[in-house]
Design a protein around this motif. Structure first.
Motif, PDB file in Angstrom:
ATOM      1  N   MET A 100       0.821  -1.216   0.000  1.00 23.02           N
ATOM      2  CA  MET A 100       0.000   0.000   0.000  1.00 23.02           C
ATOM      3  C   MET A 100       0.852   1.262   0.000  1.00 23.02           C
ATOM      4  O   MET A 100       0.428   2.291  -0.532  1.00 23.02           O
ATOM      5  CB  MET A 100      -0.943   0.016   1.204  1.00 23.02           C
ATOM      6  N   VAL A 101       2.061   1.197   0.556  1.00 26.60           N
ATOM      7  CA  VAL A 101       2.916   2.388   0.560  1.00 26.60           C
ATOM      8  C   VAL A 101       3.377   2.751  -0.843  1.00 26.60           C
ATOM      9  O   VAL A 101       3.796   3.882  -1.088  1.00 26.60           O
ATOM     10  CB  VAL A 101       4.148   2.214   1.487  1.00 26.60           C
ATOM     11  N   ARG A 102       3.279   1.833  -1.797  1.00 29.97           N
ATOM     12  CA  ARG A 102       3.690   2.085  -3.183  1.00 29.97           C
ATOM     13  C   ARG A 102       2.547   2.594  -4.061  1.00 29.97           C
ATOM     14  O   ARG A 102       2.780   3.040  -5.175  1.00 29.97           O
ATOM     15  CB  ARG A 102       4.261   0.808  -3.810  1.00 29.97           C
ATOM     16  N   VAL A 103       1.328   2.521  -3.574  1.00 29.58           N
ATOM     17  CA  VAL A 103       0.170   2.934  -4.377  1.00 29.58           C
ATOM     18  C   VAL A 103       0.159   4.453  -4.521  1.00 29.58           C
ATOM     19  O   VAL A 103       0.222   5.181  -3.536  1.00 29.58           O
ATOM     20  CB  VAL A 103      -1.147   2.438  -3.742  1.00 29.58           C
ATOM     21  N   GLN A 104       0.111   4.922  -5.767  1.00 30.72           N
ATOM     22  CA  GLN A 104       0.068   6.365  -6.024  1.00 30.72           C
ATOM     23  C   GLN A 104      -1.354   6.861  -6.236  1.00 30.72           C
ATOM     24  O   GLN A 104      -1.735   7.882  -5.695  1.00 30.72           O
ATOM     25  CB  GLN A 104       0.927   6.704  -7.241  1.00 30.72           C
ATOM     26  N   HIS A 105      -2.123   6.156  -7.044  1.00 30.82           N
ATOM     27  CA  HIS A 105      -3.536   6.499  -7.205  1.00 30.82           C
ATOM     28  C   HIS A 105      -4.306   5.284  -7.720  1.00 30.82           C
ATOM     29  O   HIS A 105      -3.722   4.316  -8.190  1.00 30.82           O
ATOM     30  CB  HIS A 105      -3.742   7.730  -8.091  1.00 30.82           C
ATOM     31  N   ARG A 145     -12.213   1.108  -4.763  1.00 32.62           N
ATOM     32  CA  ARG A 145     -11.344   2.236  -5.117  1.00 32.62           C
ATOM     33  C   ARG A 145     -11.157   3.173  -3.930  1.00 32.62           C
ATOM     34  O   ARG A 145     -10.042   3.558  -3.592  1.00 32.62           O
ATOM     35  CB  ARG A 145     -11.930   3.003  -6.305  1.00 32.62           C
ATOM     36  N   PHE A 146     -12.252   3.529  -3.250  1.00 32.00           N
ATOM     37  CA  PHE A 146     -12.147   4.409  -2.088  1.00 32.00           C
ATOM     38  C   PHE A 146     -11.395   3.724  -0.950  1.00 32.00           C
ATOM     39  O   PHE A 146     -10.587   4.352  -0.274  1.00 32.00           O
ATOM     40  CB  PHE A 146     -13.543   4.852  -1.615  1.00 32.00           C
ATOM     41  N   TYR A 147     -11.640   2.443  -0.741  1.00 32.02           N
ATOM     42  CA  TYR A 147     -10.989   1.707   0.349  1.00 32.02           C
ATOM     43  C   TYR A 147      -9.478   1.628   0.126  1.00 32.02           C
ATOM     44  O   TYR A 147      -8.692   1.879   1.039  1.00 32.02           O
ATOM     45  CB  TYR A 147     -11.606   0.313   0.470  1.00 32.02           C
ATOM     46  N   ILE A 148      -9.063   1.293  -1.097  1.00 32.18           N
ATOM     47  CA  ILE A 148      -7.630   1.197  -1.392  1.00 32.18           C
ATOM     48  C   ILE A 148      -6.974   2.566  -1.269  1.00 32.18           C
ATOM     49  O   ILE A 148      -5.879   2.684  -0.714  1.00 32.18           O
ATOM     50  CB  ILE A 148      -7.388   0.586  -2.792  1.00 32.18           C
ATOM     51  N   SER A 149      -7.620   3.620  -1.760  1.00 35.56           N
ATOM     52  CA  SER A 149      -7.028   4.956  -1.656  1.00 35.56           C
ATOM     53  C   SER A 149      -6.913   5.383  -0.198  1.00 35.56           C
ATOM     54  O   SER A 149      -5.928   6.020   0.194  1.00 35.56           O
ATOM     55  CB  SER A 149      -7.818   5.978  -2.465  1.00 35.56           C
ATOM     56  N   LYS A 150      -7.879   5.005   0.617  1.00 37.95           N
ATOM     57  CA  LYS A 150      -7.818   5.314   2.052  1.00 37.95           C
ATOM     58  C   LYS A 150      -6.656   4.567   2.700  1.00 37.95           C
ATOM     59  O   LYS A 150      -5.881   5.158   3.464  1.00 37.95           O
ATOM     60  CB  LYS A 150      -9.145   4.933   2.712  1.00 37.95           C
TER      61      LYS A 150
END
Length: 159
Positions: A100-105, A145-150
């Motif tokens: 998750m620390v690598r997720v940009q968007h 999408r909202f859960y992963i971005s959170k």
């Protein structure tokens, strides 16, 4: 060690992949017909035409009836607090962990065939590449999408 991911994509993905297989088959048949026509005009070997016709029958059957089922059975995913795990593949199974620390968007994508079946794909972008979870129900895709971005924001704050 984690077990195999548990969540599955929508069963409607089979219809989407079959329609996609039909489209690919029509394009393949058009190219095959052109090749056979050119072989006939330039007196090419007859056996090449037979092979092209055989492939024109075998590949569509695989892409319309066999591969979508195998692909759907294998496709799984899990979203955990620290990572996203994806499993896919027909003959070669690929399991991917995206921290998750690598997720940009995170995006949701919906083409005309997916829209017809009320499905959408979730695309998770990192600096290096993008990872797609295909053919989820529209509401499930938006929630994911909202859960992963959170989770990605929380993971970023921890760094």
């Amino acid at each position: 060690m984690y077990s195999e991911p548990k969540k599955r994509i929508s069963r409607k993905a089979l219809n989407v992949w079959r329609i996609s297989g039909v489209i690919k088959s029509v394009i393949g048949w058009s190219i095959t017909a052109l090749a056979i026509f050119l072989l006939h005009i330039f007196d090419g070997p007859f056996w090449i035409s037979i092979i092209l016709i055989a492939l024109g029958v075998i590949f569509p059957c695989l892409h319309i009836f066999v591969f979508p089922v195998l692909k759907w059975r294998r496709w799984r995913y899990d979203v955990r607090e620290e990572e996203l795990e994806l499993q896919e593949g027909i003959f070669i199974v690929s399991r991917t962990l995206v921290p998750m620390v690598r997720v940009q968007h995170v995006d949701t994508v919906q083409g005309p065939i997916l829209r017809k079946y009320n499905l959408a794909s979730v695309v998770v972008h990192t600096a290096a590449t993008a990872h797609e979870i295909p053919a989820l129900k529209e509401t499930e895709a938006e929630e994911l999408r909202f859960y992963i971005s959170k989770l990605a924001r929380v993971a970023e704050e921890d760094v």
